[in-house]
Design an enzyme around this catalytic site. Structure first.
Site, mmCIF file in Angstrom:
data_model
loop_
_atom_site.group_PDB
_atom_site.id
_atom_site.type_symbol
_atom_site.label_atom_id
_atom_site.label_comp_id
_atom_site.label_asym_id
_atom_site.label_seq_id
_atom_site.Cartn_x
_atom_site.Cartn_y
_atom_site.Cartn_z
ATOM 1 N N SER A 148 -9.465 1.532 2.980
ATOM 2 C CA SER A 148 -8.668 2.352 2.087
ATOM 3 C C SER A 148 -7.634 1.543 1.305
ATOM 4 O O SER A 148 -7.049 2.042 0.341
ATOM 5 C CB SER A 148 -7.960 3.445 2.901
ATOM 6 O OG SER A 148 -7.087 2.895 3.870
ATOM 7 N N LYS A 166 0.845 -1.197 0.000
ATOM 8 C CA LYS A 166 0.000 0.000 0.000
ATOM 9 C C LYS A 166 0.875 1.240 0.000
ATOM 10 O O LYS A 166 1.884 1.306 0.724
ATOM 11 C CB LYS A 166 -0.910 -0.036 1.229
ATOM 12 C CG LYS A 166 -1.958 1.056 1.303
ATOM 13 C CD LYS A 166 -2.825 0.847 2.531
ATOM 14 C CE LYS A 166 -3.921 1.901 2.668
ATOM 15 N NZ LYS A 166 -4.783 1.647 3.854
ATOM 16 N N SER A 215 -9.736 -0.845 7.218
ATOM 17 C CA SER A 215 -9.179 -0.815 5.859
ATOM 18 C C SER A 215 -8.439 -2.085 5.463
ATOM 19 O O SER A 215 -8.169 -2.291 4.273
ATOM 20 C CB SER A 215 -8.235 0.383 5.714
ATOM 21 O OG SER A 215 -8.936 1.590 5.868
#
Length: 599
Positions: A151, A77, A175
């Site tokens: 996210s 990420k 997330s």
């Protein structure tokens, strides 16, 4: 040929059969180029860098599967630092190029894993839906009109579409779990502090967690164990104080009454009920509990003063670059400007009041079984109503880090609309290992495959066995295997089979002459590149283990055996002199196959 989903078992088998990391990265490059979702990555590792990383790994560790994550591709990420690749947090004006890896990335690379790119996210990790990025919205791998969840949007889609074996996400409000549910994946959400946050752009520093997306619970747990560990450079890092859960009579809490809220999504509600019945069939005790104090704690994350932590993370940048923020993200973070120190203390007092109320519920249950997300939405609907709909996604996730819990999100099947749903097991801090066997069993019982491959089978090698308090593991390779003449020496005193698996590739197996019953000799030969050998890992009561080891006849003994998942377990080994005139049976893959030739 590689399967659609690159789980650890399949990848290691391919390496045993002669595939190399160079071959693997070529396949990843091809898959990445063919992907129909242009929003997965913010920065892809350039092709030549991928090839160089594979070559470096083969020079450093030439034997296949000789490191825990040898040649395993993973995505990161883009709020987690990877040396040489920009970190943007999905805000181009914020970008910087780190010279060092985040602690978790460094540990994974040292174990042989290869970074294939930095993935898209809701900007500054603020969101649960995946649409708040200037790089576009990654989509559900099952229907491109639907959100992927956020996210950690790009990380989940990278794994679910078969580009990576696993991916790192982060989780403040859910997330690392919501995107798993919406893409038929496992999401490992560790106890806060178990994985280091050094080198991670913070959202809410006091409750942020690095998470793992994987195809199976076994894979996720194995990867977590490589990445975890106390880090003195992270002030929120914690040394684990492992906690257990009951092996028998496990009490699983479920929603009832007004706390069952699916926002009209009958399919997700139906799949939640099916997951409850699967848990019941596995022998647990189902106990309805009062979710209200957990729900009220969850509300504090965005409606209380914790939103000020998001402002603290980017305050200086916001002051000079407000126009570079996604409008919704900016609105949320700027909403903290009115918060005061008094609000912060009152919020803390409220959280402790709610924690005390949840403790009463924990006296009645050991584990919570919750919907991961109560529903899902199209991208168009989410963009039209970005705050209300996003808030619904976190109804059953927002409390977990505030209340210092471990969680594992798992697939729960598919609705009649073709979209997946998930459930999450939640338990108090440091029950991470103890949660895994039930999570693995529920995933297998759901028979929903892995990621985009709804029909993929979950390998037996990745099965997570029970955590036996005080039991001692031992690797057996020959006459003690299940169904073999000496297996009773394990089962008699109460030993239990944990799993069947293989050794690392640098072991040889010999048929020792003159032994009754026939026995093998296992030796390790560094540099030998073999297929790995079939073994079993058994758990034995401590007293029985000591007696068992005392009675092992020479030239056999007990030493550390390296398994193909990178772990080391005590097991049977043979002294070198004894194999000088013995028959080498390594090519058969294990003692059982050799015994069949004698029948």
């Amino acid at each position: 040929m590689l399967p659609t989903i690159l789980d650890l078992t399949s990848l290691r088998a391919a390496y045993r059969q002669g595939m190399t990391p160079l071959d693997l990265v070529e396949a990843v490059i091809e898959r990445r180029a063919a992907s129909k979702d242009p929003a997965i990555f913010i920065t892809s590792t350039p092709d030549e860098q991928l090839r160089a990383a594979a070559g470096d790994l083969m020079a450093r560790a030439p034997t296949a599967n000789s490191l825990p994550l040898w040649g395993v591709p993973f995505a990161v990420k883009d709020n987690i630092d990877v040396a040489g690749l920009p970190t943007t947090a999905a805000c181009p004006a914020f970008a910087y190029k780190p010279t060092a890896d985040a602690t978790v990335v460094a540990r994974l690379k040292a174990a042989g894993a290869i970074v294939i790119g930095k993935t898209n996210l809701d900007q500054f990790a603020t969101g649960l839906n995946g649409t708040r990025s200037p790089h576009g919205a990654p989509r559900s791998v099952f229907d491109a009109s639907y959100i992927s969840g956020g996210s950690s949007s790009g990380s989940s889609v990278a794994v679910a579409s078969g580009l990576a074996t696993f991916a790192l996400g982060t989780d403040t409000a859910g997330s690392g779990r919501v995107p798993a549910a919406l893409n038929n994946l496992v999401g490992i959400k560790p106890t806060p502090g178990l994985l280091s946050n050094s080198g991670v752009v913070p959202a809410c520093r006091s409750v942020d967690c690095v998470t793992i997306f994987a195809g199976t619970v076994g894979d996720g747990v194995a990867i977590r164990k490589v990445a975890e560990g106390f880090d003195p450079t992270d002030p929120f890092s914690r040394a684990p104080e492992w906690a257990s859960l009951p092996v028998n009579g496990l009490r699983v809490g479920i929603l009832e009454g007004v706390e069952r809220e699916f926002f009209g999504d009958g399919e997700v509600e139906r799949l939640y009920d099916l997951a409850i019945e699967r848990a019941r069939a596995l022998g647990v005790t189902i106990v309805p509990f009062d979710y209200a104090p957990f729900r009220e704690a969850a509300a504090l994350l965005y409606e209380g003063p914790w939103v000020a932590e998001r402002l603290a993370a980017v305050e200086d940048f916001l002051a000079t670059n407000a126009d570079d923020f996604d409008p919704t993200v900016r609105k949320i973070i700027e909403g903290a400007k009115g918060k005061t120190a008094v609000d912060a203390f009152n919020g803390r007092y409220r959280l402790e009041e709610l924690r005390r109320r949840t403790q009463a519920e924990w006296k009645e249950v050991d584990v919570l079984l919750l919907p991961t997300a109560p529903t899902t939405y199209t991208v168009a609907d989410m963009i039209a109503d970005p705050i209300i709909l996003n808030g619904r996604l976190g109804r059953y996730t927002n409390f977990v880090n505030l209340l210092d819990c471990a969680a594992i999100a798992i697939p729960a099947g598919f609705g009649n609309n073709g979209l997946p749903a998930g459930v999450t097991l939640v338990a108090p801090a440091f029950t991470d290992d103890a949660l895994a066997p039930l999570a693995d069993a529920l995933h297998r019982a759901a028979a929903s495959g892995m990621g985009v491959d709804r029909h993929a089978s979950i390998s037996e090698a990745s099965r997570v066995g029970p955590v036996e308090d005080g039991f001692v593991p031992i690797v057996v390779v020959g006459a003690h295997l299940t169904g073999m003449p000496l297996n009773h020496q394990l089962t008699g005193p109460g030993g239990r089979l944990l799993k069947s698996c293989r050794t690392a590739g640098d072991y040889r197996l010999f048929a020792l002459p003159g032994t009754v019953p026939p026995k093998p000799g296992l030796i390790r030969e560094p540099g030998f590149d073999g297929p790995g050998l079939e073994v079993e890992v058994w758990m034995m009561p401590p007293d029985a283990f000591g007696h068992f080891v005392q009675n092992i006849p020479g030239p056999l003994g007990v030493g550390k055996v390296l398994l193909d998942d990178g772990s080391t377990v005590s097991g049977f080994l043979c002294e070198m002199y004894a194999v000088e005139f013995a028959r080498d049976i390594t090519h058969l893959g294990g003692w059982r196959a050799y015994a069949n030739t004698l029948a």
